[in-house]
Design a protein around this motif. Structure first.
Motif, PDB file in Angstrom:
ATOM      1  N   TRP A   1      -6.249   5.709 -43.627  1.00  0.00           N
ATOM      2  CA  TRP A   1      -6.083   5.790 -42.174  1.00  0.00           C
ATOM      3  C   TRP A   1      -7.292   6.518 -41.590  1.00  0.00           C
ATOM      4  CZ3 TRP A   1      -3.249   3.867 -38.325  1.00  0.00           C
ATOM      5  CH2 TRP A   1      -3.358   4.475 -37.077  1.00  0.00           C
ATOM      6  N   VAL A   2      -7.915   5.927 -40.575  1.00  0.00           N
ATOM      7  CA  VAL A   2      -9.101   6.509 -39.954  1.00  0.00           C
ATOM      8  C   VAL A   2      -8.747   6.934 -38.538  1.00  0.00           C
ATOM      9  CG1 VAL A   2     -11.494   6.132 -39.271  1.00  0.00           C
ATOM     10  CG2 VAL A   2     -10.601   5.032 -41.341  1.00  0.00           C
ATOM     11  N   ASP A   3      -8.810   8.221 -38.272  1.00  0.00           N
ATOM     12  CA  ASP A   3      -8.605   8.707 -36.909  1.00  0.00           C
ATOM     13  C   ASP A   3      -9.869   8.437 -36.101  1.00  0.00           C
ATOM     14  OD1 ASP A   3      -5.981   9.789 -36.931  1.00  0.00           O
ATOM     15  OD2 ASP A   3      -6.705  11.461 -38.148  1.00  0.00           O
ATOM     16  N   GLY A   4      -9.754   7.622 -35.085  1.00  0.00           N
ATOM     17  CA  GLY A   4     -10.906   7.254 -34.280  1.00  0.00           C
ATOM     18  C   GLY A   4     -10.639   5.955 -33.552  1.00  0.00           C
ATOM     19  N   GLU A   5     -11.655   5.113 -33.429  1.00  0.00           N
ATOM     20  CA  GLU A   5     -11.503   3.830 -32.755  1.00  0.00           C
ATOM     21  C   GLU A   5     -12.491   2.825 -33.325  1.00  0.00           C
ATOM     22  OE1 GLU A   5     -12.432   4.229 -28.618  1.00  0.00           O
ATOM     23  OE2 GLU A   5     -14.140   5.522 -28.994  1.00  0.00           O
ATOM     24  N   SER A   6     -12.220   1.551 -33.064  1.00  0.00           N
ATOM     25  CA  SER A   6     -13.129   0.517 -33.538  1.00  0.00           C
ATOM     26  C   SER A   6     -14.340   0.437 -32.617  1.00  0.00           C
ATOM     27  CB  SER A   6     -12.421  -0.840 -33.570  1.00  0.00           C
ATOM     28  OG  SER A   6     -12.156  -1.287 -32.260  1.00  0.00           O
ATOM     29  N   MET A   7     -15.413  -0.130 -33.134  1.00  0.00           N
ATOM     30  CA  MET A   7     -16.612  -0.350 -32.324  1.00  0.00           C
ATOM     31  C   MET A   7     -16.283  -1.254 -31.133  1.00  0.00           C
ATOM     32  SD  MET A   7     -20.176  -2.020 -33.682  1.00  0.00           S
ATOM     33  CE  MET A   7     -21.591  -2.241 -32.612  1.00  0.00           C
ATOM     34  N   ARG A   8     -15.379  -2.175 -31.364  1.00  0.00           N
ATOM     35  CA  ARG A   8     -14.950  -3.072 -30.291  1.00  0.00           C
ATOM     36  C   ARG A   8     -14.333  -2.275 -29.136  1.00  0.00           C
ATOM     37  NH1 ARG A   8     -11.669  -8.475 -31.268  1.00  0.00           N
ATOM     38  NH2 ARG A   8     -11.332  -9.135 -29.127  1.00  0.00           N
ATOM     39  N   GLU A   9     -13.447  -1.338 -29.470  1.00  0.00           N
ATOM     40  CA  GLU A   9     -12.799  -0.522 -28.446  1.00  0.00           C
ATOM     41  C   GLU A   9     -13.792   0.414 -27.778  1.00  0.00           C
ATOM     42  OE1 GLU A   9      -8.283  -0.073 -30.223  1.00  0.00           O
ATOM     43  OE2 GLU A   9      -9.898   1.123 -31.089  1.00  0.00           O
ATOM     44  N   LEU A  10     -14.679   1.000 -28.586  1.00  0.00           N
ATOM     45  CA  LEU A  10     -15.660   1.947 -28.057  1.00  0.00           C
ATOM     46  C   LEU A  10     -16.527   1.302 -26.980  1.00  0.00           C
ATOM     47  CD1 LEU A  10     -17.215   4.670 -28.251  1.00  0.00           C
ATOM     48  CD2 LEU A  10     -18.632   3.589 -30.019  1.00  0.00           C
ATOM     49  N   ILE A  11     -17.071   0.120 -27.272  1.00  0.00           N
ATOM     50  CA  ILE A  11     -17.972  -0.527 -26.317  1.00  0.00           C
ATOM     51  C   ILE A  11     -17.202  -1.116 -25.153  1.00  0.00           C
ATOM     52  CG2 ILE A  11     -19.603  -2.443 -26.073  1.00  0.00           C
ATOM     53  CD1 ILE A  11     -20.613  -1.783 -28.850  1.00  0.00           C
ATOM     54  N   SER A  12     -15.966  -1.551 -25.410  1.00  0.00           N
ATOM     55  CA  SER A  12     -15.139  -2.051 -24.312  1.00  0.00           C
ATOM     56  C   SER A  12     -14.882  -0.957 -23.284  1.00  0.00           C
ATOM     57  CB  SER A  12     -13.812  -2.573 -24.872  1.00  0.00           C
ATOM     58  OG  SER A  12     -12.937  -2.964 -23.829  1.00  0.00           O
ATOM     59  N   GLU A  13     -14.753   0.292 -23.776  1.00  0.00           N
ATOM     60  CA  GLU A  13     -14.474   1.414 -22.872  1.00  0.00           C
ATOM     61  C   GLU A  13     -15.736   2.023 -22.269  1.00  0.00           C
ATOM     62  OE1 GLU A  13     -12.410   4.025 -25.454  1.00  0.00           O
ATOM     63  OE2 GLU A  13     -10.611   2.770 -25.603  1.00  0.00           O
TER      64      GLU A  13
ATOM     65  N   THR B   1     -15.380  -2.584 -37.718  1.00  0.00           N
ATOM     66  CA  THR B   1     -16.290  -1.445 -37.799  1.00  0.00           C
ATOM     67  C   THR B   1     -15.631  -0.277 -37.076  1.00  0.00           C
ATOM     68  OG1 THR B   1     -18.225  -2.894 -37.834  1.00  0.00           O
ATOM     69  CG2 THR B   1     -18.586  -0.584 -37.219  1.00  0.00           C
ATOM     70  N   LEU B   2     -15.217   0.732 -37.826  1.00  0.00           N
ATOM     71  CA  LEU B   2     -14.443   1.842 -37.275  1.00  0.00           C
ATOM     72  C   LEU B   2     -15.309   3.086 -37.121  1.00  0.00           C
ATOM     73  CD1 LEU B   2     -11.176   1.437 -39.393  1.00  0.00           C
ATOM     74  CD2 LEU B   2     -11.824   0.263 -37.278  1.00  0.00           C
ATOM     75  N   ILE B   3     -15.173   3.753 -35.978  1.00  0.00           N
ATOM     76  CA  ILE B   3     -15.908   4.981 -35.695  1.00  0.00           C
ATOM     77  C   ILE B   3     -14.906   6.132 -35.733  1.00  0.00           C
ATOM     78  CG2 ILE B   3     -17.586   6.084 -34.195  1.00  0.00           C
ATOM     79  CD1 ILE B   3     -18.360   3.237 -35.023  1.00  0.00           C
ATOM     80  N   ALA B   4     -14.968   6.960 -36.767  1.00  0.00           N
ATOM     81  CA  ALA B   4     -14.031   8.070 -36.916  1.00  0.00           C
ATOM     82  C   ALA B   4     -14.345   9.175 -35.920  1.00  0.00           C
ATOM     83  CB  ALA B   4     -14.081   8.604 -38.343  1.00  0.00           C
ATOM     84  N   ASP B   5     -13.348   9.994 -35.636  1.00  0.00           N
ATOM     85  CA  ASP B   5     -13.535  11.113 -34.711  1.00  0.00           C
ATOM     86  C   ASP B   5     -14.596  12.093 -35.200  1.00  0.00           C
ATOM     87  OD1 ASP B   5     -11.642  10.084 -33.016  1.00  0.00           O
ATOM     88  OD2 ASP B   5      -9.992  11.324 -33.784  1.00  0.00           O
ATOM     89  N   ASP B   6     -14.796  12.152 -36.511  1.00  0.00           N
ATOM     90  CA  ASP B   6     -15.818  13.052 -37.051  1.00  0.00           C
ATOM     91  C   ASP B   6     -17.197  12.410 -37.106  1.00  0.00           C
ATOM     92  OD1 ASP B   6     -15.560  11.233 -39.103  1.00  0.00           O
ATOM     93  OD2 ASP B   6     -14.859  12.675 -40.601  1.00  0.00           O
TER      94      ASP B   6
ATOM     95  N   GLY C   1     -26.786  -8.180 -37.732  1.00  0.00           N
ATOM     96  CA  GLY C   1     -27.551  -8.492 -36.526  1.00  0.00           C
ATOM     97  C   GLY C   1     -26.641  -8.648 -35.329  1.00  0.00           C
ATOM     98  N   GLY C   2     -25.452  -9.256 -35.570  1.00  0.00           N
ATOM     99  CA  GLY C   2     -24.475  -9.396 -34.489  1.00  0.00           C
ATOM    100  C   GLY C   2     -23.976  -8.043 -34.005  1.00  0.00           C
ATOM    101  N   LEU C   3     -23.752  -7.099 -34.941  1.00  0.00           N
ATOM    102  CA  LEU C   3     -23.320  -5.762 -34.544  1.00  0.00           C
ATOM    103  C   LEU C   3     -24.380  -5.072 -33.687  1.00  0.00           C
ATOM    104  CD1 LEU C   3     -21.688  -4.266 -37.785  1.00  0.00           C
ATOM    105  CD2 LEU C   3     -20.534  -5.240 -35.791  1.00  0.00           C
ATOM    106  N   LEU C   4     -25.649  -5.198 -34.080  1.00  0.00           N
ATOM    107  CA  LEU C   4     -26.726  -4.614 -33.292  1.00  0.00           C
ATOM    108  C   LEU C   4     -26.760  -5.231 -31.893  1.00  0.00           C
ATOM    109  CD1 LEU C   4     -29.720  -4.287 -35.791  1.00  0.00           C
ATOM    110  CD2 LEU C   4     -28.754  -2.455 -34.388  1.00  0.00           C
ATOM    111  N   TYR C   5     -26.629  -6.551 -31.843  1.00  0.00           N
ATOM    112  CA  TYR C   5     -26.658  -7.250 -30.556  1.00  0.00           C
ATOM    113  C   TYR C   5     -25.499  -6.789 -29.671  1.00  0.00           C
ATOM    114  CZ  TYR C   5     -27.469 -11.170 -27.355  1.00  0.00           C
ATOM    115  OH  TYR C   5     -27.761 -11.936 -26.241  1.00  0.00           O
ATOM    116  N   TYR C   6     -24.318  -6.690 -30.274  1.00  0.00           N
ATOM    117  CA  TYR C   6     -23.134  -6.272 -29.511  1.00  0.00           C
ATOM    118  C   TYR C   6     -23.280  -4.824 -29.034  1.00  0.00           C
ATOM    119  CZ  TYR C   6     -18.200  -5.411 -28.409  1.00  0.00           C
ATOM    120  OH  TYR C   6     -17.025  -5.077 -27.781  1.00  0.00           O
ATOM    121  N   ALA C   7     -23.816  -3.965 -29.897  1.00  0.00           N
ATOM    122  CA  ALA C   7     -23.986  -2.568 -29.524  1.00  0.00           C
ATOM    123  C   ALA C   7     -24.959  -2.413 -28.359  1.00  0.00           C
ATOM    124  CB  ALA C   7     -24.479  -1.764 -30.729  1.00  0.00           C
TER     125      ALA C   7
END
Length: 510
Positions: A110-122, A160-165, A189-195
């Motif tokens: 279990w990873v406390d945090g959020e996905s890259m998808r959620e992070l960029i959406s917000e 791709t999950l970004i943990a709180d730490d 490359g897609g992740l870089l483009y999306y970021a």
């Protein structure tokens, strides 16, 4: 947060979306060990994702449940077993995989945090340094996966999950026989483009699809620097090279080293130098930045000097005949019939006839529409191959898909495949194989299991409603058997279940 499984909308299990029934309840303990605490979401394959507690080790876990278990859950469980063998700080740990027949489940970190998808959406696009750091972590994880001979197959902002730490971890390996290490690299490359842009360059379908990239008239994604100011030219080049199938994809460890070098440079990209993993992988495409121009000019200077030296030698030795002398050109001559570079002439439409196409409908398909194959190559868009109607868009648990097999008769260099359908929103892939194992149910089943997918699901770079163009072919390879493979159906015209008609298929080659 999105814990696991929220990858490509088209990246569901090979058996299609699952049916969920007999849902578990809060407090239920699985395998006398994993207590369910909160239903988080249902992933893109229809599986339930729960937050739970390992009551033995007293640690939080993510539990992914699939209904039913048994044979239909084999791929999910095998992927989990494979993933459990790779231990890396940027990979989600896999703890357990259990099949109970009526259901199967995988227990993961279990990873406390959020996905890259959620992070960029917000928050919107990320700054270049953070985008580079995330891509670096994922490339490191893939290097570990590929070193074992495995493929991840589901690199995506949702996995791709970004943990709180601050830790970046990759979840939900999904690889099947059609996935490849190159596909993993293109996805970085897609992740870089999306970021950098908050848009995804690989076309998706479905209600949870990511925003599509801005595209030019030819359907190619616009470079990040064309969308957003402040993207360093070097990072822009790196991103577009990873997405460009004309540029050889690097190995995972080479890409990780390159991203580490760039990551260490922080915001100072002026002195990072040329793309090191592209050395020796030159393409005919014009260089995009000054550092590449310097390399090209230097190469031309060397060639000029070598030419001058050989020219002088030829002049000074012209009076001395030597019948055994081999010219420099002869020494490096390519054997007859070997292709060393992509065709340069314009592609032409290959004439397809009824005897070159057939319907592929793996079991339990009844193959009663086999005689409609000729309609997709008769040049008349008013005639078509019409699929049967299905209760679910992805064929339920019946089969992984169906499609049209094209036998060109002899291996050909190909440019693209163009498909016209009756409705938009069709999940479609282009696959290739080395033979037709037989125009029967057994042969169709073998094709569905062995033909290799080109590119990502729905990886057409030009789409206009019901017209799709798939320019996925390696210009240095030749193909004889091409499969237009349907993985997801749109709603029927009258809204009664799911169905589509394929009106025309065209193949362009050299």
């Amino acid at each position: 947060m999105t814990q696991v499984g929220e990858g490509h909308e088209t990246a569901a299990d090979a058996d299609g979306p699952v049916m969920t029934f007999g849902a578990p309840t809060v407090g239920e303990i699985l395998a006398e060990r994993y207590q369910l605490e909160q239903h988080v979401n249902d992933d893109s394959a229809g599986r339930q994702v729960w937050r739970g507690i390992d009551v033995v080790l007293r640690r939080p876990v993510a539990v992914v449940l699939r209904y039913p278990g048994g044979d239909s859950a084999t791929e999910m469980l095998q992927a989990a077993v494979d993933a459990s063998r790779v231990i890396h700080p940027n990979l989600v740990g896999v703890y357990d995989a259990i099949d109970e027949g009526a259901r199967a489940y995988v227990v993961r970190e279990w990873v406390d945090g959020e996905s890259m998808r959620e992070l960029i959406s917000e928050e919107g696009p990320l700054d270049p340094a953070r985008a580079t750091s995330i891509a670096h972590s994922i490339a490191d994880a893939l290097a570990a996966v590929h070193a074992t001979g495995m493929v991840h197959g589901n690199v995506h902002p949702g996995t791709t999950l970004i943990a709180d730490d601050g830790r970046v971890v990759l979840a939900d390996a999904r690889a099947d026989s059609a996935d490849s290490t190159e596909g993993d690299m293109r996805a970085v490359g897609g992740l870089l483009y999306y970021a950098l842009t908050a848009h995804w360059p690989q076309t998706e379908v479905g209600h949870s699809a990511l925003p599509d990239a801005t595209r030019d008239a030819s359907g190619n994604p616009a470079a990040p620097r064309q969308i957003r100011a402040g993207v360093p030219a070097y990072l822009d080049d790196l991103t577009m090279d990873l997405l460009d199938r004309r540029v050889a994809a690097p190995e995972a460890d080479a890409l990780a080293a390159e991203l580490a070098r760039l990551d260490a440079a922080d915001d100072d990209y002026d002195d990072v130098g040329p793309l090191r993993f592209t050395q020796g992988n030159a393409t005919s495409e014009p260089p995009r930045n000054n550092s590449k121009i310097v390399i090209g000019v230097a190469a031309l200077v060397v060639i000029a000097i070598v030419g001058l030296v050989f020219g002088i030698r030829a002049i000074t030795s012209s009076g001395t005949p030597d019948t055994k002398q081999t010219t420099q050109a002869d020494a490096g001559e390519t054997p007859s019939g070997t292709d060393t570079q992509a065709p340069t002439k314009n592609p032409e439409k290959i004439k397809l006839t009824a005897d070159m196409v057939r319907i592929v409908d793996p079991p339990p398909g009844d193959r009663t529409d086999a005689d409609e194959a000729k309609n997709v190559v008769d040049g008349d868009p008013n005639t078509a191959w019409e699929t049967h109607r299905f209760n679910t868009a992805k064929f339920g648990n019946l089969k992984p898909g169906m499609g049209v097999l094209i036998n060109l008769g002899t291996p050909r260099a190909l440019a693209d495949v163009r498909v016209e359908t009756s409705s938009s929103g069709v999940g479609m892939e282009i696959r290739t194989g080395t033979s037709d194992p037989g125009d029967n149910s057994s042969g169709d089943d073998k094709i569905a299991k062995t033909y290799k997918k080109l590119g990502e699901p729905d990886a057409d770079t030009k789409a206009d409603g019901t017209n799709r163009v798939f320019p996925l072919f390696d210009p240095n390879s030749k193909y004889q058997y091409v499969l237009v493979w349907i993985t997801e159906l749109p709603s029927a015209d009258d809204g009664d279940r799911f169905q589509v008609s394929v009106n025309e298929i065209s193949v362009y080659g050299y």
